[in-house]
Design a protein around this motif. Sequence first.
Motif, short mmCIF file in Angstrom:
data_model
loop_
_atom_site.label_atom_id
_atom_site.label_comp_id
_atom_site.label_asym_id
_atom_site.label_seq_id
_atom_site.Cartn_x
_atom_site.Cartn_y
_atom_site.Cartn_z
N UNK B 133 11.47 -111.66 -11.71
CA UNK B 133 12.26 -111.56 -10.47
C UNK B 133 12.75 -110.12 -10.39
N UNK B 134 12.13 -109.35 -9.52
CA UNK B 134 12.58 -107.98 -9.32
C UNK B 134 13.46 -107.95 -8.07
N UNK B 135 13.33 -106.95 -7.23
CA UNK B 135 14.18 -106.91 -6.02
C UNK B 135 13.54 -106.00 -5.00
N UNK B 136 13.75 -106.31 -3.72
CA UNK B 136 13.26 -105.40 -2.68
C UNK B 136 13.93 -104.03 -2.80
N UNK B 137 15.09 -104.01 -3.45
CA UNK B 137 15.80 -102.74 -3.63
C UNK B 137 14.91 -101.72 -4.32
N UNK B 138 14.00 -102.21 -5.18
CA UNK B 138 13.13 -101.31 -5.92
C UNK B 138 12.04 -100.67 -5.08
N UNK B 139 11.89 -101.12 -3.83
CA UNK B 139 10.81 -100.61 -3.00
C UNK B 139 11.07 -99.19 -2.49
N UNK B 140 12.34 -98.79 -2.45
CA UNK B 140 12.62 -97.40 -2.08
C UNK B 140 13.99 -97.00 -2.59
N UNK B 141 14.07 -95.84 -3.18
CA UNK B 141 15.35 -95.37 -3.73
C UNK B 141 16.31 -94.98 -2.63
N UNK B 142 17.58 -95.31 -2.85
CA UNK B 142 18.59 -94.91 -1.85
C UNK B 142 19.96 -94.79 -2.52
N UNK B 216 2.31 -111.13 -5.49
CA UNK B 216 3.61 -110.58 -5.10
C UNK B 216 4.16 -111.46 -3.99
N UNK B 217 5.35 -111.96 -4.17
CA UNK B 217 5.93 -112.81 -3.14
C UNK B 217 7.30 -112.27 -2.74
N UNK B 218 7.47 -112.09 -1.45
CA UNK B 218 8.77 -111.67 -0.91
C UNK B 218 9.56 -112.91 -0.51
N UNK B 219 10.87 -112.87 -0.74
CA UNK B 219 11.72 -114.01 -0.39
C UNK B 219 12.82 -113.51 0.55
N UNK B 226 10.03 -105.90 6.52
CA UNK B 226 11.23 -105.05 6.57
C UNK B 226 11.03 -103.89 5.60
N UNK B 227 10.55 -104.20 4.40
CA UNK B 227 10.38 -103.15 3.40
C UNK B 227 9.22 -102.22 3.75
N UNK B 228 8.22 -102.77 4.44
CA UNK B 228 7.11 -101.94 4.89
C UNK B 228 7.63 -100.84 5.83
N UNK B 229 8.49 -101.26 6.73
CA UNK B 229 9.08 -100.28 7.67
C UNK B 229 9.92 -99.27 6.89
N UNK B 230 10.76 -99.76 6.00
CA UNK B 230 11.65 -98.86 5.26
C UNK B 230 10.84 -97.88 4.40
N UNK B 231 9.74 -98.40 3.81
CA UNK B 231 8.92 -97.52 2.97
C UNK B 231 8.23 -96.43 3.79
#
Lengths: 444, 243
Positions: B133-142, B216-219, B226-231
């Motif tokens: 269990x990781x996190x969407x937070x890891x998809x881009x640093x902020x 890979x599963x997003x929940x 959402x993360x695709x846009x942010x990335x």
Amino acid sequence: MKKQIANWGNYPVMESNEESFAFHEQLNQLLDEEGDFIPRGNGRCYGDASLGQRTISTLKYDKILSFDPATGVFECQSGLTLDQILEVIVPRGWFLPVTPGTKFITVGGAVASDVHGKNHHIDGSFSNHILDMDVVLASKKVITCSTRMNEDLFEATCGGMGLTGLITRVRFQLKKIETSFIKQKQIKAGNLEELIRLFETYHQYTYSVAWIDCLKKGEQFGRSILMLGEHARLSDLHEKQRQDPLKLPKKKQINFPFNLPSWVLNAFTVKAFNYLFYVKNFKREINNVISYEPFFYPLDAILHWNRGYGKNGFVQYQFVLPLEAKPGLIEILNRISDKGLGSFLAVLKVFGKQESIISFPMEGYTLALDFPIKPGLLEFLDELDQVVLRYGGRLYMSKDARMKPETLQSGYPDLGKFKDIVRKYNPEAKIHSLQSDRLFLTPN
Amino acid sequence: MSTVLILGATSDIGMAIARKFASRKFDIQLAARKPEQLQPLQSDISIRFGRSCSIHAFDALNYGSHASFFNSLVPRPDITICVFGILDEEELAFDNWTIAERMINTNYTGAVSILNIAAKYYISQHDGTIIGISSVAGDRGRASKLIYASAKAAFTTYLAGLRNKCFREKVHVMTVQPGFVYSKMTENQPLPKPITSTPAEVADIIYKAYGKKKNIVYVKWFWRYIMLIIKNIPEFQFKKMKL
């Protein structure tokens, strides 16, 4: 987290900081923090009882601790809801000793409201079946209490609206069943007189309750349907039912997706609803064997049915009058019918004797009605309070959002004793709610 | 009869996963730093679902203990689910290395240490599943998730690498990327209801994704987009944003 919370009546609504715990250690941390609070379960009381600036939710404290299928002794943490208990116990031949009209309440809430069911005249209220329980005081001290141990805490916690402490663990006795079905009898009563006679005739039934059309006047005043039930024996089932006698009902729920505009509920629509409800029973008497779900929890099938009353919310008015106060019942029903403030259904039930200091039930007739919030309603309910008190009755705190402290005082002769016990166990009044402030149950 | 090991079983998501898998006839091994807290959950699972459920002490930061911990499990689990993680106040972590280091080591180093051990065992068996269990937070640093997000990014990358390493050995590795979840970790944050999940929903989605052998599963699913846009926000723009 700060959020807007309300109980089932959606009235009143307030901003509250809601915190929760899954372990005892986390609860202790919450109790160490500054700030008054009120314990809160699933928010299914109707008024302002579990509302406060800070609420401590028990919903994550929801583990089953022990269950003996041989004796039916069940022990759990207080945030467990009755629907989850039923899923575990029914297939093993046990049932809740007492259940209110919804299964979406927590065990802690069942104790704090000392809930009653359709079997009150036979089995009493929920507290009658508690073997022992743990209450955590605001000081973090854990006290185990029962009818034989720390009796004062036990008495003031059953029906005490969470003011003594936070109920964390409850051990209680379940009821043995042969099947999960109910042998039901429904009888139409043309008017109130007939209904009360029927209640007397069928008083030996374990479960009984009546739905009254309270808008009818004249000869049909108080026309109603009396619903009686017994847990079905194996021999009562037909062949298909007998294949799985302890079957759990299928989960099918309809969601009420939005608040209905408040004009939808008016004298006309309510009359139409009540008419349909009455005439759908074509025959005077119906006898059948049905699942326990529609018998005990007809409204649970519609999630968020409270939205039907619009976003202004509603209050449920529930009172009990002594058996000899039948004229009081008639007077109140008359006033409601005259006022035309509208209520989908009025539920009438006969309570048996009960000995407790702050629980709602006492021997007599209890009537519950919903009133959507409208101008003039609160004044009207104040008038009804006067009638209830004049006939020696009282109101149910779990439904209440508006009664005056004097009304509570007059209805509950042991209120002084209750307040003394609350003061003993909650001396700094760190635990208090919007309701306890309003009713002067805790010092303001 | 399959057995699931849940590392970090006292977390809200860990408890929900335990109940979900137990309801689907898996035996459960609960592991956490404070195992005594798990006794109520143990009885709950045994009573509700009639499954065997055991409790184990596990400290993510005590790397040296991980091998003996895993080898002592009887039976060895068929599925290892790594749920543990911590989120501290980022401002404090920026000021105080002890806090930052603990966050990095819990979310990344400790997870790598135990999952390496589990993976080696599964590779030797040519069978097994690891769910991280990781996190969407890891998809881009902020800025607002400086340390947490970077540790989760490392964990996500580790899981991707592990999946690649294990694939030929018939060991499946699944990465779970939850978005907002109502849990103890986020209790004091205001979360937008429509895109926030409950721990029970996370557990349902993980169970379904496990059945389908997802990578890979997003929940919930829309977090992927959402993360695709942010990335895809250009860095010269992203660095000016307050996120």
